[in-house]
Design a protein around this motif. Structure first.
Motif, PDB file in Angstrom:
ATOM      1  N   SER A 113      27.828  98.772  90.846  1.00 18.86           N
ATOM      2  CA  SER A 113      28.329 100.004  91.352  1.00 18.86           C
ATOM      3  C   SER A 113      27.738 100.435  92.512  1.00 18.86           C
ATOM      4  N   TYR A 114      26.456 100.089  92.537  1.00 22.21           N
ATOM      5  CA  TYR A 114      25.554 100.642  93.646  1.00 22.21           C
ATOM      6  C   TYR A 114      25.556  99.624  95.080  1.00 22.21           C
ATOM      7  N   GLY A 115      26.624  98.778  94.735  1.00 24.31           N
ATOM      8  CA  GLY A 115      26.880  97.695  95.612  1.00 24.31           C
ATOM      9  C   GLY A 115      25.728  96.714  95.724  1.00 24.31           C
ATOM     10  N   GLY A 116      25.097  96.373  94.493  1.00 23.19           N
ATOM     11  CA  GLY A 116      24.257  95.162  94.241  1.00 23.19           C
ATOM     12  C   GLY A 116      23.219  95.201  94.999  1.00 23.19           C
ATOM     13  N   ARG A 117      22.624  96.393  95.258  1.00 21.34           N
ATOM     14  CA  ARG A 117      21.631  96.361  96.459  1.00 21.34           C
ATOM     15  C   ARG A 117      20.105  96.283  95.832  1.00 21.34           C
ATOM     16  N   PHE A 118      20.119  96.325  94.518  1.00 19.27           N
ATOM     17  CA  PHE A 118      18.946  95.790  93.914  1.00 19.27           C
ATOM     18  C   PHE A 118      19.171  95.290  92.529  1.00 19.27           C
ATOM     19  N   ALA A 119      18.409  94.247  92.259  1.00 19.52           N
ATOM     20  CA  ALA A 119      18.481  93.310  90.962  1.00 19.52           C
ATOM     21  C   ALA A 119      17.669  93.861  89.969  1.00 19.52           C
ATOM     22  N   ILE A 120      18.179  93.721  88.600  1.00 19.26           N
ATOM     23  CA  ILE A 120      17.122  93.778  87.622  1.00 19.26           C
ATOM     24  C   ILE A 120      16.283  92.659  87.404  1.00 19.26           C
ATOM     25  N   HIS A 121      15.040  92.753  87.392  1.00 23.62           N
ATOM     26  CA  HIS A 121      14.182  91.484  87.026  1.00 23.62           C
ATOM     27  C   HIS A 121      13.283  91.672  85.536  1.00 23.62           C
ATOM     28  N   GLY A 122      13.323  90.561  85.210  1.00 26.90           N
ATOM     29  CA  GLY A 122      12.544  90.523  83.919  1.00 26.90           C
ATOM     30  C   GLY A 122      11.039  90.212  83.850  1.00 26.90           C
ATOM     31  N   LEU A 123      10.434  89.805  82.864  1.00 29.16           N
ATOM     32  CA  LEU A 123       9.050  89.661  82.797  1.00 29.16           C
ATOM     33  C   LEU A 123       8.582  88.271  83.553  1.00 29.16           C
ATOM     34  N   SER A 124       7.731  88.342  84.536  1.00 29.19           N
ATOM     35  CA  SER A 124       7.449  86.983  85.028  1.00 29.19           C
ATOM     36  C   SER A 124       6.532  86.232  84.074  1.00 29.19           C
ATOM     37  N   LEU A 170      26.021  98.555  86.373  1.00 26.36           N
ATOM     38  CA  LEU A 170      25.442  99.803  87.099  1.00 26.36           C
ATOM     39  C   LEU A 170      24.962  99.529  88.315  1.00 26.36           C
ATOM     40  N   THR A 171      24.196  98.416  88.478  1.00 24.58           N
ATOM     41  CA  THR A 171      23.888  97.973  89.769  1.00 24.58           C
ATOM     42  C   THR A 171      25.011  97.700  90.574  1.00 24.58           C
ATOM     43  N   LEU A 182       7.268  88.545  72.906  1.00 27.86           N
ATOM     44  CA  LEU A 182       7.997  88.199  74.119  1.00 27.86           C
ATOM     45  C   LEU A 182       9.413  87.788  73.585  1.00 27.86           C
ATOM     46  N   ILE A 183       9.707  87.526  72.447  1.00 30.88           N
ATOM     47  CA  ILE A 183      11.132  87.274  71.921  1.00 30.88           C
ATOM     48  C   ILE A 183      11.732  88.569  72.031  1.00 30.88           C
ATOM     49  N   LEU A 184      11.385  89.693  71.312  1.00 31.88           N
ATOM     50  CA  LEU A 184      11.691  91.149  71.430  1.00 31.88           C
ATOM     51  C   LEU A 184      12.238  91.438  72.841  1.00 31.88           C
ATOM     52  N   ILE A 185      11.212  91.411  73.564  1.00 33.37           N
ATOM     53  CA  ILE A 185      11.483  91.607  75.075  1.00 33.37           C
ATOM     54  C   ILE A 185      12.634  91.019  75.701  1.00 33.37           C
ATOM     55  N   GLY A 186      12.881  89.648  75.475  1.00 34.06           N
ATOM     56  CA  GLY A 186      13.810  88.796  75.551  1.00 34.06           C
ATOM     57  C   GLY A 186      15.258  89.476  75.157  1.00 34.06           C
ATOM     58  N   VAL A 187      15.171  89.796  74.070  1.00 36.30           N
ATOM     59  CA  VAL A 187      16.551  90.253  73.208  1.00 36.30           C
ATOM     60  C   VAL A 187      16.737  91.482  73.838  1.00 36.30           C
ATOM     61  N   VAL A 188      15.797  92.546  74.155  1.00 33.00           N
ATOM     62  CA  VAL A 188      16.114  93.816  74.912  1.00 33.00           C
ATOM     63  C   VAL A 188      16.672  93.684  76.303  1.00 33.00           C
ATOM     64  N   GLU A 189      16.193  92.594  77.010  1.00 33.53           N
ATOM     65  CA  GLU A 189      16.846  92.407  78.429  1.00 33.53           C
ATOM     66  C   GLU A 189      18.178  91.825  78.278  1.00 33.53           C
ATOM     67  N   ILE A 190      18.575  90.845  77.344  1.00 31.37           N
ATOM     68  CA  ILE A 190      19.737  90.353  77.169  1.00 31.37           C
ATOM     69  C   ILE A 190      20.578  91.499  76.766  1.00 31.37           C
ATOM     70  N   ALA A 191      20.166  92.364  75.832  1.00 38.15           N
ATOM     71  CA  ALA A 191      21.109  93.480  75.311  1.00 38.15           C
ATOM     72  C   ALA A 191      21.298  94.455  76.447  1.00 38.15           C
ATOM     73  N   LEU A 192      20.344  94.537  77.507  1.00 29.17           N
ATOM     74  CA  LEU A 192      20.763  95.718  78.629  1.00 29.17           C
ATOM     75  C   LEU A 192      21.263  95.033  79.668  1.00 29.17           C
ATOM     76  N   SER A 193      21.222  93.947  79.962  1.00 32.08           N
ATOM     77  CA  SER A 193      21.656  93.321  81.343  1.00 32.08           C
ATOM     78  C   SER A 193      23.024  93.454  81.435  1.00 32.08           C
ATOM     79  N   ALA A 194      23.843  93.369  80.609  1.00 33.46           N
ATOM     80  CA  ALA A 194      25.364  93.519  81.013  1.00 33.46           C
ATOM     81  C   ALA A 194      25.557  94.971  81.261  1.00 33.46           C
ATOM     82  N   PRO A 195      25.237  96.023  80.775  1.00 34.66           N
ATOM     83  CA  PRO A 195      25.431  97.549  81.148  1.00 34.66           C
ATOM     84  C   PRO A 195      24.766  97.916  82.500  1.00 34.66           C
ATOM     85  N   LEU A 196      23.655  97.069  82.595  1.00 30.80           N
ATOM     86  CA  LEU A 196      22.817  97.358  83.748  1.00 30.80           C
ATOM     87  C   LEU A 196      23.500  96.474  84.860  1.00 30.80           C
ATOM     88  N   GLY A 197      23.896  95.470  84.554  1.00 35.65           N
ATOM     89  CA  GLY A 197      24.772  94.828  85.932  1.00 35.65           C
ATOM     90  C   GLY A 197      25.800  95.621  86.451  1.00 35.65           C
TER      91      GLY A 197
END
Lengths: 230, 335
Positions: B291-302, B288-289, B271-286
């Motif tokens: 640039s698409y006008g924010g029409r969809f949002a990245i969601h993490g593990l529920s 990217l999204t 879970l910690i690893l997944i959290g770290v991966v999410e944090i590491a990817l959230s900035a560049p993914l943000g």
């Protein structure tokens, strides 16, 4: 308490360790199993502890016919047999107390009951003061006494010992044997394998003499109470 | 040898008849209180054993948690891709780009002809002017578009096929017919693209499933092997316990708790690893999204997914230990 009827044990290697062995040991009776190494002393004790099954013949211990004992009931039968080993086989990562407590834990005793009975057993072998010690800090003789305390803490009707004095000097050996003789007096059937004939003689107990797997003598002293070496 | 005592002789001189064994309390069935005590002790001591050799434990946990988090990360990716795909649900329409020389009258008559067809639900005409206005409002190219001398956009017909006539796979026949029409420059059928996306997503889902099974098996083997080593290292202790009358369950219990701990801790690490991966990817993914006008949002593990991961991990740890103990503990013949 222990009854062997025409018991033979042949190992898978083809070696016949015991041949047609019959004897009976009553409650409150102590006997030595004598004979040179390879005579079948250890095999006999292994059979009593259900570590092995006989090839032929009937063994009854504590009223339990081993031929009718299913594998899953073996642990229950073993709880009725206290075992002392030549190398004591204490668990070195546990305290003296915890080592002696192990049979009671296995038997499912509660904490307070364990505390009471472990201290009683340690008191009996004269090591009450060392309950918190690690077994490595004890002398060989003391370690063997802890092994005996572990064997008797569950008050088993049968006590067996395989060369319990094998690693001890004569003084300590006599002391340990004296301890065994005490359990005989509280109604326990005691069977001790030993090759130390001098010591056996001095104890003045019944002796089963094995040679090449055969019982060649069942010597009983005239008097039940022999003089105990000081 | 001839002094051997015959069995009959022994019976004759049988000393005293053995009384029935005095049943000491220690031989009775384990009581519930003591049983619970052994459970709680196994629970504690197995954790202490893990913490006693932190290096080996950390390594095992790392391997296990990596094996666990990889399929979950893939699932997460898939979930997000599905959410993105959801925006294309309405992409059933067929975009028919008419040739530039086709004027609006011709376009209207073509639209009328198409509306007559049984397999067409609706036809909407988008004039070049409308297209330009839409382009301006949506893409943010308003300034760039001002530079253009004339409107480069063609007339577009949005043809909606009737659902009943649309086959589940492949394009409806009207798409081919339109493509052959002399007024038509290009036919864009998004549903086809959508079907491909669906196929890719289905494949990825299957891939994640297969990976989860394989990596779950790997996690199982890691725990099993660790517990096997543990058993080998404590062979003397196990042997002594068996000689003192410990049954299968008693000997096995601490090892099962070891597996349980490995599972629980590896689950947390994953879970910690997944959290770290999410944090590491959230900035560049943000970026990217957005640039698409924010029409969809990245969601993490529920929370449910996180609990599922933890649960699966614990079950795997326990099962691995169970298999190892079943294979390794030789019952009945202690040395």
């Amino acid at each position: 308490m222990i009854r062997f009827e025409q018991v033979s044990k042949k190992y898978a290697s083809g070696q016949e360790a015991l041949t047609d062995l019959s004897f009976e040991l009553a409650a409150g009776e102590m006997a030595f199993v004598a004979g040179h190494s390879g005579a079948g002393k250890s095999t006999l004790l292994r059979l009593v502890a259900l570590m092995d099954r006989p090839t032929r013949g009937q063994i009854t211990v504590n009223g339990q016919n081993f031929a009718k004992t299913k594998a899953r009931h073996v642990p229950r039968v073993r709880r009725g047999v206290g075992m002392v080993f030549q190398d004591h086989r204490l668990l070195m990562d546990r305290s003296v107390f915890d080592n002696v407590a192990l049979p009671l834990e296995i038997a499912g005793c509660t904490r307070e009951e364990i505390g009471k009975r472990v201290r009683a057993a340690l008191d009996k072998v004269g090591l009450l003061a060392r309950e918190a010690s690690a077994p490595v800090t004890l002398s060989t003789g003391e370690q063997q006494r802890v092994g005996i305390a572990r064997a008797i803490v569950g008050k088993p009707p049968v006590l067996i010992a395989d060369e319990p004095t094998g690693n001890l000097d004569p003084m300590l050996s006599a002391e340990i044997m004296k301890l065994f003789a005490e359990f005989e007096q509280v109604g326990t059937a005691v069977l001790v394998a030993s090759h130390d004939l001098n010591l056996i003689k001095r104890m003045g107990k019944r002796v089963l003499v094995l040679d090449h797997g055969k019982l060649i003598d069942d010597f009983r002293p005239a008097t039940a109470k022999a003089e105990v070496p000081a | 040898m001839n002094r051997r005592v015959a069995p009959a002789q022994i019976k004759a001189e049988k000393p005293v008849t053995a009384p029935p064994a005095p049943r000491a309390t220690a031989h009775e069935r384990p009581r519930v209180g003591a049983w619970r005590e052994h459970h709680s002790r196994s629970f504690r001591t197995s954790l202490q054993r893990l913490t006693a050799r932190p290096g080996a434990t950390a390594l095992t946990l790392l391997v296990m948690s990596l094996a666990l988090c990889l399929p979950f990360l893939l699932w997460l990716l898939l979930d997000n891709a599905r959410a993105l795909g959801g925006h294309l649900d309405d992409a059933r329409g067929i975009g028919v780009f008419l040739k530039p020389e086709v004027d609006s009258a011709a376009a209207k008559s073509l639209a009328e002809t198409l509306r007559q067809r049984a397999d067409v639900a609706d036809v909407v005409i988008k004039t070049p002017e409308e297209g330009l206005a839409e382009f301006r409002s949506q893409s943010g190219f308003a300034d760039a578009l001002k530079v253009l001398q004339s409107n480069p956009l063609p007339t577009v017909l949005i043809v909606t096929p009737k659902i009943a006539t649309a086959p589940t796979r492949g394009a409806p026949p009207i798409v081919d017919e339109l493509a052959r029409d002399k007024h038509v420059d290009q036919v864009q059928y998004d549903a086809l693209w959508r079907q491909r996306l669906d196929a890719i997503l289905a494949f990825t889902a299957r891939l994640a499933g297969v990976l989860a099974v394989l990596l779950g098996l790997a996690a199982l083997l890691v725990v099993g092997n660790t517990v096997r080593n543990d058993i080998a290292g404590r062979a003397e202790e196990i042997s002594v316990m068996q000689l003192l009358g410990a049954d299968r369950a008693f000997v096995r219990r601490p090892f099962l708790y070891t597996g349980l701990w490995y599972g629980a801790l590896a689950g947390l690490c994953a879970l910690i690893l997944i959290g770290v991966v999410e944090i590491a990817l959230s900035a560049p993914l943000g970026q990217l999204t957005s640039s698409y006008g924010g029409r969809f949002a990245i969601h993490g593990l529920s929370i449910v997914q996180a609990l599922a991961l933890l649960g699966a991990s614990i079950v795997l740890g326990w099962l691995g230990a169970w298999i190892a103990t079943t294979r390794q503990l030789s019952f009945g013949h202690p040395q």
